[in-house]
Design a protein around this motif. Structure first.
Motif, PDB file in Angstrom:
ATOM      1  N   LEU A 172       0.881  -1.156   0.000  1.00 51.15           N
ATOM      2  CA  LEU A 172       0.000   0.000   0.000  1.00 51.15           C
ATOM      3  C   LEU A 172       0.926   1.216   0.000  1.00 51.15           C
ATOM      4  O   LEU A 172       1.792   1.345   0.866  1.00 51.15           O
ATOM      5  N   GLN A 173       0.772   2.067  -0.985  1.00 48.18           N
ATOM      6  CA  GLN A 173       1.682   3.191  -1.196  1.00 48.18           C
ATOM      7  C   GLN A 173       1.533   4.264  -0.115  1.00 48.18           C
ATOM      8  O   GLN A 173       0.441   4.480   0.411  1.00 48.18           O
ATOM      9  N   LEU A 231      16.446   2.168  -6.274  1.00 46.99           N
ATOM     10  CA  LEU A 231      16.321   1.788  -7.679  1.00 46.99           C
ATOM     11  C   LEU A 231      17.693   1.534  -8.300  1.00 46.99           C
ATOM     12  O   LEU A 231      18.585   2.375  -8.225  1.00 46.99           O
ATOM     13  N   GLY A 232      17.879   0.347  -8.845  1.00 50.33           N
ATOM     14  CA  GLY A 232      19.133  -0.041  -9.475  1.00 50.33           C
ATOM     15  C   GLY A 232      20.129  -0.695  -8.537  1.00 50.33           C
ATOM     16  O   GLY A 232      21.199  -1.115  -8.974  1.00 50.33           O
ATOM     17  N   SER A 233      19.788  -0.813  -7.268  1.00 46.86           N
ATOM     18  CA  SER A 233      20.701  -1.386  -6.272  1.00 46.86           C
ATOM     19  C   SER A 233      20.364  -2.842  -5.977  1.00 46.86           C
ATOM     20  O   SER A 233      19.220  -3.263  -6.093  1.00 46.86           O
ATOM     21  N   VAL A 234      21.376  -3.587  -5.573  1.00 43.99           N
ATOM     22  CA  VAL A 234      21.179  -4.931  -5.037  1.00 43.99           C
ATOM     23  C   VAL A 234      21.192  -4.776  -3.521  1.00 43.99           C
ATOM     24  O   VAL A 234      22.150  -4.251  -2.951  1.00 43.99           O
ATOM     25  N   VAL A 235      20.087  -5.180  -2.884  1.00 40.51           N
ATOM     26  CA  VAL A 235      19.918  -4.958  -1.444  1.00 40.51           C
ATOM     27  C   VAL A 235      19.512  -6.254  -0.745  1.00 40.51           C
ATOM     28  O   VAL A 235      18.923  -7.143  -1.362  1.00 40.51           O
ATOM     29  N   PRO A 236      19.802  -6.365   0.549  1.00 37.98           N
ATOM     30  CA  PRO A 236      19.411  -7.561   1.293  1.00 37.98           C
ATOM     31  C   PRO A 236      17.914  -7.576   1.601  1.00 37.98           C
ATOM     32  O   PRO A 236      17.289  -6.524   1.730  1.00 37.98           O
ATOM     33  N   SER A 285       7.109   1.468  -9.192  1.00 38.14           N
ATOM     34  CA  SER A 285       5.917   2.074  -9.786  1.00 38.14           C
ATOM     35  C   SER A 285       5.251   2.963  -8.744  1.00 38.14           C
ATOM     36  O   SER A 285       4.391   2.506  -7.998  1.00 38.14           O
ATOM     37  N   PRO A 286       5.646   4.233  -8.667  1.00 35.86           N
ATOM     38  CA  PRO A 286       5.099   5.084  -7.618  1.00 35.86           C
ATOM     39  C   PRO A 286       3.606   5.350  -7.742  1.00 35.86           C
ATOM     40  O   PRO A 286       2.952   5.675  -6.760  1.00 35.86           O
ATOM     41  N   ILE A 299      -9.334   5.120 -10.811  1.00 32.08           N
ATOM     42  CA  ILE A 299     -10.150   5.954  -9.950  1.00 32.08           C
ATOM     43  C   ILE A 299     -10.886   5.095  -8.919  1.00 32.08           C
ATOM     44  O   ILE A 299     -11.424   4.039  -9.236  1.00 32.08           O
ATOM     45  N   GLY A 300     -10.798   5.490  -7.686  1.00 32.83           N
ATOM     46  CA  GLY A 300     -11.450   4.766  -6.599  1.00 32.83           C
ATOM     47  C   GLY A 300     -10.628   3.634  -6.005  1.00 32.83           C
ATOM     48  O   GLY A 300     -11.022   3.060  -4.994  1.00 32.83           O
ATOM     49  N   ASP A 301      -9.499   3.287  -6.633  1.00 32.95           N
ATOM     50  CA  ASP A 301      -8.651   2.212  -6.105  1.00 32.95           C
ATOM     51  C   ASP A 301      -7.805   2.705  -4.938  1.00 32.95           C
ATOM     52  O   ASP A 301      -7.495   3.893  -4.853  1.00 32.95           O
ATOM     53  N   GLU A 302      -7.404   1.791  -4.081  1.00 31.69           N
ATOM     54  CA  GLU A 302      -6.390   2.129  -3.086  1.00 31.69           C
ATOM     55  C   GLU A 302      -5.075   2.313  -3.836  1.00 31.69           C
ATOM     56  O   GLU A 302      -4.861   1.702  -4.873  1.00 31.69           O
ATOM     57  N   ALA A 303      -4.218   3.165  -3.327  1.00 30.72           N
ATOM     58  CA  ALA A 303      -2.913   3.381  -3.956  1.00 30.72           C
ATOM     59  C   ALA A 303      -2.011   2.219  -3.564  1.00 30.72           C
ATOM     60  O   ALA A 303      -1.578   2.120  -2.424  1.00 30.72           O
ATOM     61  N   SER A 304      -1.752   1.339  -4.516  1.00 34.52           N
ATOM     62  CA  SER A 304      -0.917   0.178  -4.241  1.00 34.52           C
ATOM     63  C   SER A 304       0.227   0.121  -5.246  1.00 34.52           C
ATOM     64  O   SER A 304       0.194   0.781  -6.281  1.00 34.52           O
ATOM     65  N   VAL A 305       1.226  -0.677  -4.921  1.00 32.98           N
ATOM     66  CA  VAL A 305       2.402  -0.855  -5.759  1.00 32.98           C
ATOM     67  C   VAL A 305       2.707  -2.342  -5.812  1.00 32.98           C
ATOM     68  O   VAL A 305       2.838  -2.974  -4.764  1.00 32.98           O
ATOM     69  N   SER A 306       2.829  -2.894  -7.011  1.00 36.26           N
ATOM     70  CA  SER A 306       3.214  -4.304  -7.178  1.00 36.26           C
ATOM     71  C   SER A 306       4.533  -4.360  -7.921  1.00 36.26           C
ATOM     72  O   SER A 306       4.678  -3.734  -8.971  1.00 36.26           O
TER      73      SER A 306
END
Length: 136
Positions: free
Chosen positions: A61-62, A77-82, A109-110, A115-122
């Protein structure tokens, strides 16, 4: 029959506990199938395992407020992270193993939704190197 309901899964990405934003965590690992069939197999296909790989699929949830999700993920963005993921946020144990490794943050994907959706990021991130399972 044993069954488990996910109520308090745990997700840590780049030393940030993102559990409060996550509503889906999916870790999958696989091994390449290599065909090593010869005539000696008498018509039966013979396979061996090749390279291993994995993916960490997430749905958040954004939150774009300062110090919240978007401001944490954008610089990665662009990094390799644990990462570390568990089925429950309780201590790591034989009944609550921790899966960990590293992932490439290859996209963000910021804004996503209608319209009407919850702000989510997949997002789905490929693992980089080994994924480990620990029970202590």
């Amino acid at each position: 029959m044993p069954a488990m309901v996910l109520l308090a899964a745990y997700l840590n990405l780049a030393s940030n506990d993102l559990s409060e934003y996550a509503r889906k965590i999916e870790l999958s690992v696989e091994v390449e199938e290599k065909d090593v069939t010869t005539y000696a197999s008498l018509g039966w296909k013979v396979v061996k395992g090749g390279l291993k790989s994995g993916e960490l699929g997430l749905e958040f949830l954004q939150d774009v407020a300062p110090t919240e999700l978007d401001s944490i993920m954008w610089p990665l963005l662009g990094s390799v992270v644990p990462f570390t993921a568990k089925l429950d946020n309780a201590a790591t144990s034989s009944s609550n193993p921790a899966y960990s490794g590293q992932v490439l943050i290859k996209g963000w994907s910021p804004m996503e939704g209608s319209i009407g959706d919850e702000a989510s990021v997949s997002q789905t991130y490929p693992t980089s190197g080994a994924v480990t399972r620990t029970t202590a």
